[in-house]
Design an enzyme around this catalytic site. Structure first.
Site, PDB file in Angstrom:
ATOM      1  N   ARG A   1      38.330 -25.076  15.866  1.00  0.00           N
ATOM      2  CA  ARG A   1      37.195 -24.959  14.847  1.00  0.00           C
ATOM      3  C   ARG A   1      38.018 -24.548  14.209  1.00  0.00           C
ATOM      4  NH1 ARG A   1      34.168 -30.382  15.954  1.00  0.00           N
ATOM      5  NH2 ARG A   1      33.160 -30.403  17.388  1.00  0.00           N
TER       6      ARG A   1
ATOM      7  N   PHE B   1      47.647 -35.380  19.489  1.00  0.00           N
ATOM      8  CA  PHE B   1      45.562 -35.208  19.525  1.00  0.00           C
ATOM      9  C   PHE B   1      46.148 -33.727  18.051  1.00  0.00           C
ATOM     10  CE2 PHE B   1      42.242 -32.727  20.809  1.00  0.00           C
ATOM     11  CZ  PHE B   1      41.275 -33.602  20.276  1.00  0.00           C
TER      12      PHE B   1
ATOM     13  N   ASP C   1      41.414 -42.316  13.728  1.00  0.00           N
ATOM     14  CA  ASP C   1      42.236 -43.173  14.468  1.00  0.00           C
ATOM     15  C   ASP C   1      42.192 -44.899  14.588  1.00  0.00           C
ATOM     16  OD1 ASP C   1      43.999 -42.241  17.020  1.00  0.00           O
ATOM     17  OD2 ASP C   1      42.404 -42.348  18.364  1.00  0.00           O
TER      18      ASP C   1
ATOM     19  N   GLU D   1      34.940 -38.321   6.190  1.00  0.00           N
ATOM     20  CA  GLU D   1      34.996 -37.973   7.209  1.00  0.00           C
ATOM     21  C   GLU D   1      36.709 -36.663   7.947  1.00  0.00           C
ATOM     22  OE1 GLU D   1      35.072 -37.626  10.233  1.00  0.00           O
ATOM     23  OE2 GLU D   1      34.428 -39.983  10.738  1.00  0.00           O
ATOM     24  N   ASP D   2      36.852 -36.559   9.283  1.00  0.00           N
ATOM     25  CA  ASP D   2      38.014 -34.985   9.618  1.00  0.00           C
ATOM     26  C   ASP D   2      39.574 -36.073   9.682  1.00  0.00           C
ATOM     27  OD1 ASP D   2      36.729 -36.427  11.815  1.00  0.00           O
ATOM     28  OD2 ASP D   2      36.241 -34.769  13.066  1.00  0.00           O
TER      29      ASP D   2
HETATM   30  P1  5GP Z   1      37.961 -42.954  15.925  1.00  0.00           P
HETATM   31  O1  5GP Z   1      36.892 -43.352  16.121  1.00  0.00           O
HETATM   32  O2  5GP Z   1      38.684 -43.182  15.044  1.00  0.00           O
HETATM   33  O3  5GP Z   1      39.157 -43.775  17.134  1.00  0.00           O
HETATM   34  O4  5GP Z   1      38.099 -41.745  16.205  1.00  0.00           O
HETATM   35  C1  5GP Z   1      37.669 -40.923  15.372  1.00  0.00           C
HETATM   36  C2  5GP Z   1      37.151 -39.450  15.367  1.00  0.00           C
HETATM   37  O5  5GP Z   1      37.217 -38.596  16.715  1.00  0.00           O
HETATM   38  C3  5GP Z   1      37.544 -38.019  14.872  1.00  0.00           C
HETATM   39  O6  5GP Z   1      35.711 -38.313  14.040  1.00  0.00           O
HETATM   40  C4  5GP Z   1      37.465 -37.009  15.553  1.00  0.00           C
HETATM   41  O7  5GP Z   1      35.977 -36.458  16.003  1.00  0.00           O
HETATM   42  C5  5GP Z   1      38.125 -37.883  16.428  1.00  0.00           C
HETATM   43  N1  5GP Z   1      39.712 -37.422  17.209  1.00  0.00           N
HETATM   44  C6  5GP Z   1      40.108 -38.378  16.565  1.00  0.00           C
HETATM   45  N2  5GP Z   1      42.230 -38.000  17.226  1.00  0.00           N
HETATM   46  C7  5GP Z   1      42.310 -36.905  16.854  1.00  0.00           C
HETATM   47  C8  5GP Z   1      42.281 -35.628  16.929  1.00  0.00           C
HETATM   48  O8  5GP Z   1      43.585 -35.422  17.532  1.00  0.00           O
HETATM   49  N3  5GP Z   1      41.661 -35.104  17.281  1.00  0.00           N
HETATM   50  C9  5GP Z   1      40.546 -34.110  17.187  1.00  0.00           C
HETATM   51  N4  5GP Z   1      40.074 -33.027  17.416  1.00  0.00           N
HETATM   52  N5  5GP Z   1      39.954 -34.899  16.995  1.00  0.00           N
HETATM   53  C10 5GP Z   1      40.093 -36.351  16.722  1.00  0.00           C
END
Ligand code: 5GP
Length: 168
Positions: free
Chosen positions: A160, A146, A97, A93-94
């Site tokens: 990206r 972010f 959050d 996973e990238d």
């Molecule tokens: P979560 O479901 O944990 O809130 O969010 C996860 C997904 O939201 C990540 O896989 C990513 O695609 C996106 N995301 C969350 N924070 C960031 C951020 O700081 N930058 C970017 N580009 N994407 C984010």
């Protein structure tokens, strides 16, 4: 844009993680499952830092739509194309959050009855976590900002291709 995490720092941590995974998996085959789109760069570097028996299969998830705030609604945009039953699965996973996306994907993968499931994430923003997730390794913990680059996109799907992670 100024790097928050420079390219060479990312590469050094990936080399360490690759070596650790090699020791862990030994002769076992591991199915590396990158979560598209954001983890494609991280996964490409990670698999090349691994010398164990690796296959790759993608899944896709989307939670943000066009916004920079999580909608809390997770959509599967691509399903894996191979059977994961009885396999060692390494989810890549990238960024984690709120954890909602990863929690959804982990539940989905577990329903496919893998022999083992581990998750590695490039970035972790623990400040906003609402869903508990199991993380085997996180390369970098970052504050609630972010970020873009190294696979992660900004508005319009841009950035990206930056080789580093930066705060937008
Ligand atoms: P979560 O479901 O944990 O809130 O969010 C996860 C997904 O939201 C990540 O896989 C990513 O695609 C996106 N995301 C969350 N924070 C960031 C951020 O700081 N930058 C970017 N580009 N994407 C984010």
């Amino acid at each position: 844009m100024k790097p928050l995490i420079p390219a060479e720092v990312i590469q050094a941590r990936i080399a360490e993680l690759g070596a650790e995974l090699d020791t862990l998996y030994g002769d076992d085959e591991v199915v590396v499952v990158p979560v598209l789109k954001g983890s494609f760069v991280f996964a490409a570097d990670l698999v090349r830092a691994m010398r164990c028996n690796v296959t790759v299969d993608f899944i896709g998830a989307s939670s943000y739509g066009e916004s920079t705030k999580s909608s809390g609604e997770v959509r599967l945009t691509l399903d894996s194309s191979v059977s994961l039953m009885g396999k060692q699965v390494l989810l890549v996973e990238d960024i984690v959050d709120t954890g909602l996306t990863l929690a959804y994907i982990q539940k989905f993968i577990k329903s496919r009855s893998p022999a083992g499931l581990r998750t590695v994430a490039l970035l972790d923003k623990p400040a906003r976590r609402v869903a508990p997730v199991e993380l085997f390794r996180v390369l970098f913990r970052i504050p609630d900002r972010f970020v873009v680059g190294y696979g992660l996109d900004g508005p319009g799907g841009l950035y990206r291709n930056l080789p580093f992670v930066a705060v937008l």
